[in-house]
Design a protein around this motif. Structure first.
Motif, PDB file in Angstrom:
ATOM      1  N   LEU A 168       0.830  -1.290  -0.045  1.00 40.13           N
ATOM      2  CA  LEU A 168       0.027  -0.074   0.047  1.00 40.13           C
ATOM      3  C   LEU A 168       0.732   1.360  -0.079  1.00 40.13           C
ATOM      4  O   LEU A 168       0.415   2.378  -0.560  1.00 40.13           O
ATOM      5  CB  LEU A 168      -1.016  -0.122   1.360  1.00 40.13           C
ATOM      6  CG  LEU A 168      -1.983  -1.185   1.226  1.00 40.13           C
ATOM      7  CD1 LEU A 168      -2.675  -0.982   2.591  1.00 40.13           C
ATOM      8  CD2 LEU A 168      -2.953  -0.820   0.129  1.00 40.13           C
ATOM      9  N   ASN A 169       2.063   1.181   0.524  1.00 42.29           N
ATOM     10  CA  ASN A 169       2.851   2.225   0.608  1.00 42.29           C
ATOM     11  C   ASN A 169       3.472   2.526  -0.708  1.00 42.29           C
ATOM     12  O   ASN A 169       3.963   3.547  -1.055  1.00 42.29           O
ATOM     13  CB  ASN A 169       4.019   2.048   1.744  1.00 42.29           C
ATOM     14  CG  ASN A 169       3.703   2.493   3.114  1.00 42.29           C
ATOM     15  OD1 ASN A 169       3.981   1.944   3.961  1.00 42.29           O
ATOM     16  ND2 ASN A 169       3.046   3.604   3.250  1.00 42.29           N
ATOM     17  N   ALA A 170       3.659   1.711  -1.374  1.00 40.09           N
ATOM     18  CA  ALA A 170       3.944   2.041  -2.977  1.00 40.09           C
ATOM     19  C   ALA A 170       3.161   2.785  -3.653  1.00 40.09           C
ATOM     20  O   ALA A 170       3.291   3.802  -4.571  1.00 40.09           O
ATOM     21  CB  ALA A 170       4.100   0.799  -3.640  1.00 40.09           C
ATOM     22  N   PHE A 171       1.661   2.744  -3.332  1.00 37.82           N
ATOM     23  CA  PHE A 171       0.649   3.632  -4.079  1.00 37.82           C
ATOM     24  C   PHE A 171       0.611   5.202  -3.093  1.00 37.82           C
ATOM     25  O   PHE A 171       0.444   5.989  -3.723  1.00 37.82           O
ATOM     26  CB  PHE A 171      -0.503   2.967  -3.943  1.00 37.82           C
ATOM     27  CG  PHE A 171      -0.634   1.773  -4.740  1.00 37.82           C
ATOM     28  CD1 PHE A 171      -1.078   1.816  -5.928  1.00 37.82           C
ATOM     29  CD2 PHE A 171      -0.451   0.592  -4.244  1.00 37.82           C
ATOM     30  CE1 PHE A 171      -1.247   0.795  -6.669  1.00 37.82           C
ATOM     31  CE2 PHE A 171      -0.595  -0.682  -4.976  1.00 37.82           C
ATOM     32  CZ  PHE A 171      -0.971  -0.554  -6.190  1.00 37.82           C
ATOM     33  N   ASP A 172       0.850   4.997  -1.695  1.00 43.50           N
ATOM     34  CA  ASP A 172       0.759   6.249  -1.269  1.00 43.50           C
ATOM     35  C   ASP A 172       1.887   6.292   0.039  1.00 43.50           C
ATOM     36  O   ASP A 172       1.531   5.508   1.103  1.00 43.50           O
ATOM     37  CB  ASP A 172      -0.630   6.533  -0.477  1.00 43.50           C
ATOM     38  CG  ASP A 172      -0.621   7.890   0.166  1.00 43.50           C
ATOM     39  OD1 ASP A 172       0.355   8.445   0.617  1.00 43.50           O
ATOM     40  OD2 ASP A 172      -1.886   8.090   0.535  1.00 43.50           O
ATOM     41  N   PRO A 173       2.988   6.640   0.190  1.00 42.92           N
ATOM     42  CA  PRO A 173       3.874   6.653   1.150  1.00 42.92           C
ATOM     43  C   PRO A 173       3.480   7.311   2.456  1.00 42.92           C
ATOM     44  O   PRO A 173       4.172   7.010   3.712  1.00 42.92           O
ATOM     45  CB  PRO A 173       5.282   7.288   0.409  1.00 42.92           C
ATOM     46  CG  PRO A 173       5.133   7.299  -0.821  1.00 42.92           C
ATOM     47  CD  PRO A 173       3.599   7.286  -1.276  1.00 42.92           C
ATOM     48  N   GLY A 174       2.467   8.106   2.232  1.00 46.09           N
ATOM     49  CA  GLY A 174       2.080   8.780   3.613  1.00 46.09           C
ATOM     50  C   GLY A 174       1.294   7.932   4.407  1.00 46.09           C
ATOM     51  O   GLY A 174       0.684   8.536   5.336  1.00 46.09           O
ATOM     52  N   LEU A 175       0.810   6.795   4.077  1.00 49.50           N
ATOM     53  CA  LEU A 175       0.046   5.940   4.825  1.00 49.50           C
ATOM     54  C   LEU A 175       0.526   5.290   6.118  1.00 49.50           C
ATOM     55  O   LEU A 175       1.786   5.135   6.212  1.00 49.50           O
ATOM     56  CB  LEU A 175      -0.525   4.696   4.031  1.00 49.50           C
ATOM     57  CG  LEU A 175      -1.328   5.009   3.056  1.00 49.50           C
ATOM     58  CD1 LEU A 175      -1.593   3.834   2.178  1.00 49.50           C
ATOM     59  CD2 LEU A 175      -2.679   5.911   3.329  1.00 49.50           C
ATOM     60  N   SER A 176      -0.137   5.372   7.258  1.00 50.42           N
ATOM     61  CA  SER A 176       0.446   4.677   8.262  1.00 50.42           C
ATOM     62  C   SER A 176      -0.409   3.146   8.406  1.00 50.42           C
ATOM     63  O   SER A 176      -1.564   3.009   8.468  1.00 50.42           O
ATOM     64  CB  SER A 176       0.180   5.308   9.529  1.00 50.42           C
ATOM     65  OG  SER A 176       0.841   6.501   9.597  1.00 50.42           O
ATOM     66  N   ILE A 177       0.499   2.187   8.749  1.00 52.13           N
ATOM     67  CA  ILE A 177       0.014   0.739   8.541  1.00 52.13           C
ATOM     68  C   ILE A 177       0.113   0.038   9.804  1.00 52.13           C
ATOM     69  O   ILE A 177       1.069   0.036  10.486  1.00 52.13           O
ATOM     70  CB  ILE A 177       0.470  -0.088   7.399  1.00 52.13           C
ATOM     71  CG1 ILE A 177       0.614   0.748   5.996  1.00 52.13           C
ATOM     72  CG2 ILE A 177      -0.291  -1.485   7.236  1.00 52.13           C
ATOM     73  CD1 ILE A 177      -0.770   1.036   5.494  1.00 52.13           C
ATOM     74  N   PHE A 178      -0.995  -0.595  10.216  1.00 53.61           N
ATOM     75  CA  PHE A 178      -1.022  -1.632  11.404  1.00 53.61           C
ATOM     76  C   PHE A 178      -1.490  -2.886  11.141  1.00 53.61           C
ATOM     77  O   PHE A 178      -2.837  -2.876  10.752  1.00 53.61           O
ATOM     78  CB  PHE A 178      -1.802  -0.680  12.690  1.00 53.61           C
ATOM     79  CG  PHE A 178      -1.333   0.720  12.735  1.00 53.61           C
ATOM     80  CD1 PHE A 178      -0.598   0.831  14.002  1.00 53.61           C
ATOM     81  CD2 PHE A 178      -1.653   1.810  12.126  1.00 53.61           C
ATOM     82  CE1 PHE A 178      -0.083   2.177  14.124  1.00 53.61           C
ATOM     83  CE2 PHE A 178      -1.604   3.018  12.499  1.00 53.61           C
ATOM     84  CZ  PHE A 178      -0.590   3.216  13.445  1.00 53.61           C
ATOM     85  N   ALA A 179      -0.739  -3.842  10.857  1.00 56.33           N
ATOM     86  CA  ALA A 179      -1.222  -4.983  10.471  1.00 56.33           C
ATOM     87  C   ALA A 179      -1.013  -6.284  11.642  1.00 56.33           C
ATOM     88  O   ALA A 179       0.190  -6.294  11.880  1.00 56.33           O
ATOM     89  CB  ALA A 179      -0.400  -5.407   9.200  1.00 56.33           C
ATOM     90  N   TYR A 180      -2.155  -6.974  11.989  1.00 57.79           N
ATOM     91  CA  TYR A 180      -2.068  -7.913  12.759  1.00 57.79           C
ATOM     92  C   TYR A 180      -2.865  -9.149  11.925  1.00 57.79           C
ATOM     93  O   TYR A 180      -3.836  -9.149  11.495  1.00 57.79           O
ATOM     94  CB  TYR A 180      -2.617  -7.528  13.888  1.00 57.79           C
ATOM     95  CG  TYR A 180      -2.632  -8.918  15.167  1.00 57.79           C
ATOM     96  CD1 TYR A 180      -1.865  -8.840  15.893  1.00 57.79           C
ATOM     97  CD2 TYR A 180      -3.570 -10.045  15.256  1.00 57.79           C
ATOM     98  CE1 TYR A 180      -1.623  -9.964  16.980  1.00 57.79           C
ATOM     99  CE2 TYR A 180      -3.508 -11.095  15.743  1.00 57.79           C
ATOM    100  CZ  TYR A 180      -2.449 -11.162  16.728  1.00 57.79           C
ATOM    101  OH  TYR A 180      -2.090 -12.009  17.696  1.00 57.79           O
ATOM    102  N   GLY A 181      -1.978 -10.528  12.087  1.00 57.44           N
ATOM    103  CA  GLY A 181      -2.646 -11.650  11.535  1.00 57.44           C
ATOM    104  C   GLY A 181      -2.056 -12.665  12.496  1.00 57.44           C
ATOM    105  O   GLY A 181      -0.921 -12.867  12.970  1.00 57.44           O
TER     106      GLY A 181
END
Length: 268
Positions: A168-181
């Motif tokens: 997702l950061n490749a499309f928008d470097p300004g995103l903050s990602i929080f991923a849990y699996g």
């Protein structure tokens, strides 16, 4: 005749139950791991062959009462296999997950693994706060995306920075990602993660990854009848209440690690 039949059965068992055949049934990538499982197979194989040879040599002089020793030998072999399996699984326990009273099991924080996967090459895998695969700074004023899922989101076969949510950061470097699996999770367990961390992360978007087996994982009746069972205790939503049940049927699967291990490997 019963002693001869038993001797032949023991010899056939010892010949068929060898490392090659067992590894094809229970092994991952065609081999048995950890090493102690190979020793367990060898122990059972040699014991069965030795017992068969002894019975063939003394069957004419054997007394009927001595036939009662046979179930003792069988139970001893099974008991030794159970103990060795428990030792092997304890020694090979993954540092990635731990038992959770609330969710059944959970991914641990601070995991740092560097290993070579037979299909995907070298993997550099780590987890951050609360066991999240990625946990950006929630204090930064950006659009925050909370990603929830199971093993696809845990992504143990993908190095840090290369999982699907990292793209997702490749499309928008300004995103903050929080991923849990966490592998094997159903949507109720994932919702519990959402409920616990939603306020602290305050996401603008929740991206929820689903799998075809979620239907089975969310229903105890279906899961105990499915080869996709986690064979763990997990929460289920039943009539509006969260209940925790063991997700496999039968006393043997509940209390025997050997039975549970064999069952899971055959299903895989």
């Amino acid at each position: 005749m019963p002693s001869i039949a038993l001797a032949v059965a023991l010899l056939l068992t010892g010949l068929v139950l060898n490392e090659w055949t067992v590894s094809r049934i229970l092994g991952i990538e065609g081999s048995l791991h950890p090493e102690i499982l190979r020793y367990t197979v060898w122990l059972i194989q040699l014991t069965a062959i030795a017992a068969g040879i002894v019975l063939l040599r003394v069957h004419g002089r054997i007394q009927r009462a001595w036939m009662l020793v046979v179930p003792v030998i069988v139970l001893t072999i099974l008991g030794a296999a159970e103990v060795l399996t428990r030792i092997a699984l304890a020694r090979s326990r993954s540092p990635l997950r731990a038992i959770s009273i609330e969710r059944g099991w959970e991914t641990l924080p601070g995991v740092d693994m560097d290993y070579v996967h037979p299909a995907f090459g070298r993997i550099s895998f780590s987890t951050g706060r609360h066991g999240f695969r990625r946990f950006d700074d929630p204090g930064v004023s950006r659009l925050r995306i909370l990603v929830l899922g199971d093993s696809y989101t845990e992504a143990t076969q993908v190095s840090d920075g290369e999982a699907y949510f990292d793209q997702l950061n490749a499309f928008d470097p300004g995103l903050s990602i929080f991923a849990y699996g966490t592998g094997g999770y159903g949507t109720l367990q994932e919702y519990m993660v959402l409920d616990r961390h939603f306020d602290s992360i305050d996401p603008g978007i929740v991206l929820w990854q689903l799998s075809a087996n979620d239907l089975v994982n969310n229903d105890h009746f279906l899961e105990v009848r499915s080869p996709l069972s986690s064979r763990m205790t997990r929460p289920y939503l039943e009539e509006g209440e969260v209940v925790r049940r063991f997700s496999a049927s039968g006393m043997a699967a509940r209390y025997s690690r050997l039975v549970r291990f064999v069952d899971a490997r055959v299903a895989m």
